[in-house]
Design a protein around this motif. Sequence first.
Motif, PDB file in Angstrom:
ATOM      1  N   TRP A  39       0.835  -1.199   0.000  1.00  0.00           N
ATOM      2  CA  TRP A  39       0.000   0.000   0.000  1.00  0.00           C
ATOM      3  C   TRP A  39       0.868   1.247   0.000  1.00  0.00           C
ATOM      4  O   TRP A  39       2.007   1.235   0.476  1.00  0.00           O
ATOM      5  N   SER A  40       0.306   2.359  -0.514  1.00  0.00           N
ATOM      6  CA  SER A  40       0.983   3.660  -0.444  1.00  0.00           C
ATOM      7  C   SER A  40      -0.076   4.761  -0.338  1.00  0.00           C
ATOM      8  O   SER A  40      -1.195   4.608  -0.833  1.00  0.00           O
ATOM      9  N   ARG A  41       0.290   5.843   0.319  1.00  0.00           N
ATOM     10  CA  ARG A  41      -0.638   6.963   0.450  1.00  0.00           C
ATOM     11  C   ARG A  41      -0.538   7.830  -0.800  1.00  0.00           C
ATOM     12  O   ARG A  41       0.523   8.353  -1.120  1.00  0.00           O
ATOM     13  N   ASP A  42      -1.684   7.985  -1.502  1.00  0.00           N
ATOM     14  CA  ASP A  42      -1.660   8.640  -2.800  1.00  0.00           C
ATOM     15  C   ASP A  42      -2.061  10.109  -2.758  1.00  0.00           C
ATOM     16  O   ASP A  42      -1.391  10.963  -3.342  1.00  0.00           O
ATOM     17  N   ARG A  43      -3.182  10.437  -2.081  1.00  0.00           N
ATOM     18  CA  ARG A  43      -3.678  11.810  -2.160  1.00  0.00           C
ATOM     19  C   ARG A  43      -4.658  12.065  -1.032  1.00  0.00           C
ATOM     20  O   ARG A  43      -5.171  11.133  -0.418  1.00  0.00           O
ATOM     21  N   LYS A  44      -4.923  13.344  -0.795  1.00  0.00           N
ATOM     22  CA  LYS A  44      -5.924  13.745   0.192  1.00  0.00           C
ATOM     23  C   LYS A  44      -7.312  13.439  -0.342  1.00  0.00           C
ATOM     24  O   LYS A  44      -7.572  13.549  -1.534  1.00  0.00           O
ATOM     25  N   TYR A  45      -8.212  13.018   0.562  1.00  0.00           N
ATOM     26  CA  TYR A  45      -9.570  12.702   0.132  1.00  0.00           C
ATOM     27  C   TYR A  45     -10.424  13.972   0.144  1.00  0.00           C
ATOM     28  O   TYR A  45     -10.230  14.855   0.975  1.00  0.00           O
ATOM     29  N   HIS A  46     -11.367  14.058  -0.804  1.00  0.00           N
ATOM     30  CA  HIS A  46     -12.198  15.248  -0.938  1.00  0.00           C
ATOM     31  C   HIS A  46     -13.012  15.492   0.328  1.00  0.00           C
ATOM     32  O   HIS A  46     -13.667  14.587   0.850  1.00  0.00           O
ATOM     33  N   ALA A  47     -13.019  16.729   0.785  1.00  0.00           N
ATOM     34  CA  ALA A  47     -13.699  17.075   2.035  1.00  0.00           C
ATOM     35  C   ALA A  47     -15.194  16.837   1.952  1.00  0.00           C
ATOM     36  O   ALA A  47     -15.840  16.504   2.958  1.00  0.00           O
ATOM     37  N   THR A  48     -15.782  16.995   0.765  1.00  0.00           N
ATOM     38  CA  THR A  48     -17.236  16.858   0.629  1.00  0.00           C
ATOM     39  C   THR A  48     -17.678  15.448   0.278  1.00  0.00           C
ATOM     40  O   THR A  48     -18.880  15.172   0.189  1.00  0.00           O
ATOM     41  N   ALA A  49     -16.723  14.535   0.081  1.00  0.00           N
ATOM     42  CA  ALA A  49     -17.086  13.157  -0.253  1.00  0.00           C
ATOM     43  C   ALA A  49     -17.764  12.484   0.937  1.00  0.00           C
ATOM     44  O   ALA A  49     -17.516  12.821   2.098  1.00  0.00           O
ATOM     45  N   SER A  50     -18.641  11.548   0.644  1.00  0.00           N
ATOM     46  CA  SER A  50     -19.336  10.847   1.727  1.00  0.00           C
ATOM     47  C   SER A  50     -18.473   9.714   2.252  1.00  0.00           C
ATOM     48  O   SER A  50     -17.698   9.109   1.514  1.00  0.00           O
ATOM     49  N   VAL A  51     -18.610   9.441   3.530  1.00  0.00           N
ATOM     50  CA  VAL A  51     -17.895   8.336   4.166  1.00  0.00           C
ATOM     51  C   VAL A  51     -18.814   7.708   5.207  1.00  0.00           C
ATOM     52  O   VAL A  51     -19.343   8.411   6.080  1.00  0.00           O
TER      53      VAL A  51
END
Length: 635
Positions: A39-51
Amino acid sequence: MRSLLVSLVSLALALSVLAEPTLSPYTLHEKRDAIPAGWSRDRKYHATASVPLRFALAQNNIDSIGDLLLDISHPESENYGKHWTAAQVAAKFAPSATSVDAVRTWLEQSGVEPHRITITPSKGWIEVSSTVEEAESLLQTDYHVYGHESGAEQIACEGYHLPAHVAPHVDFVTPTVHFDAKIKRVKRDGHHAAIPIGQPGFGAGPKTSGVLDNIFTQLEDCDKQITPACLRALYGIVYDPVSTNNSYGIVEYTPQAYIQSDLDSFAKNFSTGLEGVSPKLVSIDGGVDQTSLKNFSYNGESNLDLQYGMTLVTAKQPVTLYQVGDMNLGASFNNFLDALDGSYCAFEGGDDPSQDGIYPDNVPGGYDHSQDCGTVKPANVISTSYGYNEADLTAKYAQRQCAEYAKLGMMGVTVLYSSGDYGVAGNGDLCLDSNGNQTADGKIFNPSFPSTCPYVTSVGATQVSPGQTVLDRENACQQVIYSGGGFSNYFAVPDYQKAVVAGYLENHPPPYSKTTYNTTGTSRAYPDISANGANYVVAINGNYSLVYGTSASSPVVGAIITLINDARIAMGKSPVGFINPTIYSSEFQYAWNDVTNGTNPGCGTVGFSSAPGWDPVTGLGTPNFPALLAKWLDL
């Protein structure tokens, strides 16, 4: 009037204070020391995305589960063999109303509207429909997108926090720091990619030295080829099942599957009455005995497990095959456990994309039904030849799953896991570096899970060394594979094992410092026992191959315990259930063939050494079936 005004102001202030969230300082709940291999850390996740946040509530009475299991599993207990029903287990460990209320109240006071909070029917899991921005605020963390070398992606964080008054009521939260092996894999065109062979541990599985030109059937050739006759001679397995109420289950994970023609070929040579006989297939989450993909990687594990498991228990004892996961998604251990225990399903859920197979699977050809949840009755003995490295999972996640194995033990189920094939290294021959990363050149021992769970029985591997016979004492396996063994970084040493672990460390101290393995002497050690794991003759894809692995050892031990259960059930007694407290007891110490020679290399070392009594290479030794049968019939 002034007095009334002051009173009203005071009341308003009081009410405003009551309306404020109950404040307590945040504390670190879980933290990952390193990113798992691949695994590798790719990018920041969108603030408005649902989780979809999921809070696993702390199980009630879970701190006493070890004592409760010991009470019905120790041979000197008056409650030995008095196993619990599934309903009794579920009721005992269901999370309390206090935990439900504490988490729900905190969420609502933090601004989460009640309609976005869902409490599962078992009250074991609280789900929240959230955005990334809100989740980061609730947990005081940052979410990123992580990519896997297989093309998979999932969201995760490095660590997260909970208010101090909430933390005791929560085991863990997902998605956060966990990297279970089962995640949704998507190709660039949007369709599911083929899952890695060897689910749930990437790359796990037996090994082969190639196709055989000739099959030897004489006992004097057991140092070259292991057949069922060799195993019967080694361990004194002479028994014809008589009970109609016994059961033996072997677990396989799609796409690994058996081939019936190979089972028939093996039966023709080694198994009276099994030609044309198939295992009883129990499909979990679309599990299928697929035949479209054929080679050693796809068929070696299942063929090995079933050919030897079915042969050793004979045609008189049907074997159940738990085939888990469809061809698109595959499955994790949790998917299997969900099917056995509906309450586990409710809070451990198969609908969490960061953890398990997501069912229904709407991709063409996928399992388009709801996940199997509490639909399967567990067999008396369950053997699994798959595993993770402890470092693949967080301690809290592993502990939660480990407790589920304890529950199965309380219901009278013997759970067996192979200990791994890389000695003191983890699956893939990976070791830990000083930062906790799993690497090919690491120098720190990498324990296996679930073998390190104190509520399963871990099975290592031995061999009949070249030039020796079935009458000679076996050695630790050092042909093609090395018996997995060592000391946990997550679990404390159980009471039943304290004496033998202390004895080994005192009388045979390993020549390594605390920078190489957990030297405290207070951690769970494995394996518990062993069986032969080298030179197995296995029918695969129309040929016979030599196969190696603790993958072979576990189903052999499973067959032996199944035969012992048969004899007990025929006498009106219960199955043996969780066997560890019994096999470590003084009454059983001479019911094993002690293995005193060999090591389990890995991580640039020779590993640990075998020794008289228990050792972290072969455990207590290999089974002496007549002695074990007699002692268990006396209980």
